[in-house]
Scaffold this active site. Sequence first.
Site, PDB file in Angstrom:
ATOM      1  N   GLU A  26      -9.092  37.070 -20.791  1.00 12.45           N
ATOM      2  CA  GLU A  26      -9.547  37.192 -19.413  1.00 12.45           C
ATOM      3  C   GLU A  26      -8.449  37.993 -18.710  1.00 12.45           C
ATOM      4  OE1 GLU A  26     -10.898  33.717 -16.470  1.00 12.45           O
ATOM      5  OE2 GLU A  26     -10.496  33.072 -18.517  1.00 12.45           O
ATOM      6  N   ARG A  51      -3.919  25.439 -30.165  1.00 13.11           N
ATOM      7  CA  ARG A  51      -3.101  26.370 -29.398  1.00 13.11           C
ATOM      8  C   ARG A  51      -1.668  26.315 -29.882  1.00 13.11           C
ATOM      9  NH1 ARG A  51      -5.744  27.334 -24.518  1.00 13.11           N
ATOM     10  NH2 ARG A  51      -3.949  28.205 -23.460  1.00 13.11           N
ATOM     11  N   LYS A  81      -1.414  30.979 -18.032  1.00 14.45           N
ATOM     12  CA  LYS A  81      -1.289  32.092 -17.096  1.00 14.45           C
ATOM     13  C   LYS A  81      -1.146  31.597 -15.667  1.00 14.45           C
ATOM     14  CE  LYS A  81      -4.726  34.096 -19.242  1.00 14.45           C
ATOM     15  NZ  LYS A  81      -5.840  34.998 -19.595  1.00 14.45           N
TER      16      LYS A  81
HETATM   17  P1  ATP Z   1      -4.044  30.358 -20.547  1.00 16.24           P
HETATM   18  O1  ATP Z   1      -4.595  28.977 -20.692  1.00 16.24           O
HETATM   19  O2  ATP Z   1      -2.659  30.531 -21.029  1.00 16.24           O
HETATM   20  O3  ATP Z   1      -4.238  30.919 -19.194  1.00 16.24           O
HETATM   21  P2  ATP Z   1      -6.413  31.365 -21.588  1.00 16.24           P
HETATM   22  O4  ATP Z   1      -6.945  30.637 -22.746  1.00 16.24           O
HETATM   23  O5  ATP Z   1      -7.060  31.118 -20.282  1.00 16.24           O
HETATM   24  O6  ATP Z   1      -4.872  31.223 -21.554  1.00 16.24           O
HETATM   25  P3  ATP Z   1      -7.598  33.813 -22.313  1.00 16.24           P
HETATM   26  O7  ATP Z   1      -7.375  35.146 -21.728  1.00 16.24           O
HETATM   27  O8  ATP Z   1      -8.904  33.157 -22.090  1.00 16.24           O
HETATM   28  O9  ATP Z   1      -6.438  32.905 -21.802  1.00 16.24           O
HETATM   29  O10 ATP Z   1      -7.241  33.821 -23.850  1.00 16.24           O
HETATM   30  C1  ATP Z   1      -7.669  34.789 -24.754  1.00 16.24           C
HETATM   31  C2  ATP Z   1      -7.645  34.188 -26.121  1.00 16.24           C
HETATM   32  O11 ATP Z   1      -6.350  33.730 -26.455  1.00 16.24           O
HETATM   33  C3  ATP Z   1      -8.578  33.001 -26.198  1.00 16.24           C
HETATM   34  O12 ATP Z   1      -9.347  33.113 -27.362  1.00 16.24           O
HETATM   35  C4  ATP Z   1      -7.662  31.811 -26.253  1.00 16.24           C
HETATM   36  O13 ATP Z   1      -8.234  30.803 -26.986  1.00 16.24           O
HETATM   37  C5  ATP Z   1      -6.411  32.403 -26.916  1.00 16.24           C
HETATM   38  N1  ATP Z   1      -5.209  31.665 -26.509  1.00 16.24           N
HETATM   39  C6  ATP Z   1      -4.776  31.444 -25.250  1.00 16.24           C
HETATM   40  N2  ATP Z   1      -3.675  30.682 -25.243  1.00 16.24           N
HETATM   41  C7  ATP Z   1      -3.389  30.411 -26.547  1.00 16.24           C
HETATM   42  C8  ATP Z   1      -2.365  29.665 -27.207  1.00 16.24           C
HETATM   43  N3  ATP Z   1      -1.397  29.031 -26.531  1.00 16.24           N
HETATM   44  N4  ATP Z   1      -2.381  29.610 -28.551  1.00 16.24           N
HETATM   45  C9  ATP Z   1      -3.344  30.252 -29.242  1.00 16.24           C
HETATM   46  N5  ATP Z   1      -4.321  30.959 -28.686  1.00 16.24           N
HETATM   47  C10 ATP Z   1      -4.361  31.053 -27.354  1.00 16.24           C
HETATM   48 MG    MG Z   2      -9.292  31.085 -20.564  1.00 14.98          MG
END
Ligand code: ATP
Ligand code: MG
Length: 562
Positions: free
Chosen positions: A36, A262, A272
Site C-alpha cells: 500500500e 511477519r 508504517k
Molecule cells: P505495516 O503493518 O508495517 O504498515 P502493511 O502490512 O500495512 O505494513 P503493506 O504495504 O500492506 O504494509 O504490505 C505489503 C506486503 O508486505 C504485504 O503482503 C504484507 O503482508 C507484507 N508485510 C508487511 N509487513 C511485514 C512484515 N513485518 N513481515 C513480513 N511481511 C510483511
Molecule cells: Mg496493510
Amino acid sequence: MSEGARTDSIDFIREIIRSDIDSGRHREVVTRFPPEPNGYLHIGHAKSICLNFGVALQFGGRCHLRFDDTNPTKEETEYIESIMRDVRWLGFDWGEHLYFASDYFEQLYEWAEHLITAGEAYVDDLSAEEIRAYRGTLTEAGRPSPWRERGVAENLDLFRRMRAGEFADGARVLRAKIDMAAGNINLRDPVLYRILHATHPRTGDAWCIYPTYDFAHGQSDAIEHITHSLCTLEFEGHRPLYDWFIDHLPVPARPRQIEFARLNLTHTVMSKRRLLALVRGGHVNGWDDPRMPTLSGMRRRGYPPEAIRAFADRVGVAKRDSVVDFALLEHTVRDVLNRTAERRMGVLDPVKVVLTNYPAGRVEELTAVNNPEDESAGTRQVPFGRELYIERADFMEEPPKKFYRLAPGREVRLRYAYLITCDEVVKDADGRVVELRCRYDEATRGGDAPDGRRVRGTLHWVSAAHAVPAEVRVYEHLFTRPDPGADGDAMADLNPASLEVLTGCMLEPSLGELAAGERVQLERQGYFVGDPDSGPGRLVLNRTVTLRDTWAKMVAKGTADG
Ligand code: ATP
Ligand code: MG
C-alpha cells in the site's frame, strides 16, 4: 532456522508450490508484492519481497509489483517512487509487471454492480459508527441494518448516484450481503465501497467512491492471474471473505492465499503507522534516517542489499510469530562487509602524537593492505610523518594491567609503520592531554623489531599533515528496550542516545574521495559508509555497524535464538 539456511531451502510455502507444479495444477508460478503506498518499505517488507520474488525466480515464474492504492487520503506519489527504488535496490526486477489496483477500479465497480444485481450487495445508509455498533462482537452476533432488504433496483440506482457524486463523504456505503451472524466478523456484511471526495494520485478526480482494501485485494490478484497470494498471518481471517468474492464474481482466475508470519525485530518498531509517527514527530531525520528499520534508512546506514537478502533467507518463512534479535541482522551485515569492504584508517577522537626523533618535513609512503579477506583488493600507500593522530582512548596515563596500548614509557606498534615509545605527556591548563611526545624506532619499519622483542598493542593512526577531517555519525538502537511499547507508549522507550555526532574526526587521505554509499572498514572501529550529506569540503560518514559481534557471543553462550 539453522546457520546454513539458503534460498533453495524448502519451507512450507515452497513445498505447497512445488506440489502444485508437480500435480499440474499450475504450469507457471505467479506471485506479487502488493504494498500500500502509504509509507516507506521496512525490513519486514523485505522479507515478503525476498519471498515473493525468490519463489518466482526459483520456480521459473514471475513476480508482479502491484500497488494496492485504494485509499487516496493516505497515499502519495513520493511513496510509490520510494517503494520502486527500494525493491530495485534490494535486487529484484518486476520487468513489465508493474500494476496498480487503481487500474482495476472500473472492473471492480462492474463487479460491485454484479453483486447488487445478484442480490448480494446493498447500499447502507448507516453511519460508520452505527455499522460498527450493529456488527456485534466475537461472542455476539451482529444485527441486520434496516437498509439490508433494499431492492435490487433501488440499490443499483443509489450506487450509481454514489459514483456520480450526489452524496457527501460517509453518507452511504455499499456492503456485501453475506451473514450478520457469521462467527468470522469479516463475513458480517463487509463494506465494499465508501464515498470519498478525494483526489487520487493516479486517477485524479475520476472517482469519488473507492473500493475497500478487502474488496480490491483478492480480485486484483485474480485479474493478474496470481497463482499464490502470499500474505502475512493477520489476513488468515480474511481468507474466507476473499474466497467468497471469488466464488460470487466472474473472475478470470482463482488465486490461492497462503499466510506466513511477519518479521519482527528487537529494539525497533515495524509498522508504517508508527514509523510515520517517528518521522512526523521529528524523532528521526526522515524516512531514510539511518536509525530507521526502513530499507532507505538501512541503505543510508550502509547495509548492503546482499546482507538483507541473506538475512531474510536466514530467518526463513514460518507459520508462527517470532521476534528476531537485531544482533542477527548486524551479524549478517558484518559478514558481507568483512568480505567486501576495504580497510582504511581513521581516528574518531584524535590526540596528537609527535615523533621527536623523526625528521621534520619528511614523508614516507607505507604500504597498507586493502582487504585481508580479498587479495584482489590489493594495497595502497598511506603517508607517514613526524606528526600523527591516534585515538584518545588508545592512551592512558595510568593504565591498568591489561591495557596493552600506549602509556608513558610503553611501546606500541603503529599499523603498517613503526614501533613507538611514549616519553612525555603534554597537557593543557585543564589537565587534558593535548600531545604525546614519542620516539620511533627506525629499525622497525613495517612493524617488526629486528631483535624480536614483543609488542602487544597495534594502533591505527593518521598523518596529521595529510589527514582529512570528517563528521562521523554513530548510531545505537532507536529504542532502549528490545520490545518498545511493551509497557505502554513506545515513544517513551526512544533511546535519547541513538545518534552521536562526532566532529573533527581525522581520516587517512584516501577517504577524501569517499562517495555517498561507499562502504569501508575503519580498522579497529567498525564499518562505515559515505553519507549523502557530504559535499565539496565536507565529509560525512555513518557508522554502519561495529566490529563487535554480539550475535556470535550469543551463539557461544547459547542465548541466540534465530
Ligand atoms: P505495516 O503493518 O508495517 O504498515 P502493511 O502490512 O500495512 O505494513 P503493506 O504495504 O500492506 O504494509 O504490505 C505489503 C506486503 O508486505 C504485504 O503482503 C504484507 O503482508 C507484507 N508485510 C508487511 N509487513 C511485514 C512484515 N513485518 N513481515 C513480513 N511481511 C510483511
Ligand atoms: Mg496493510
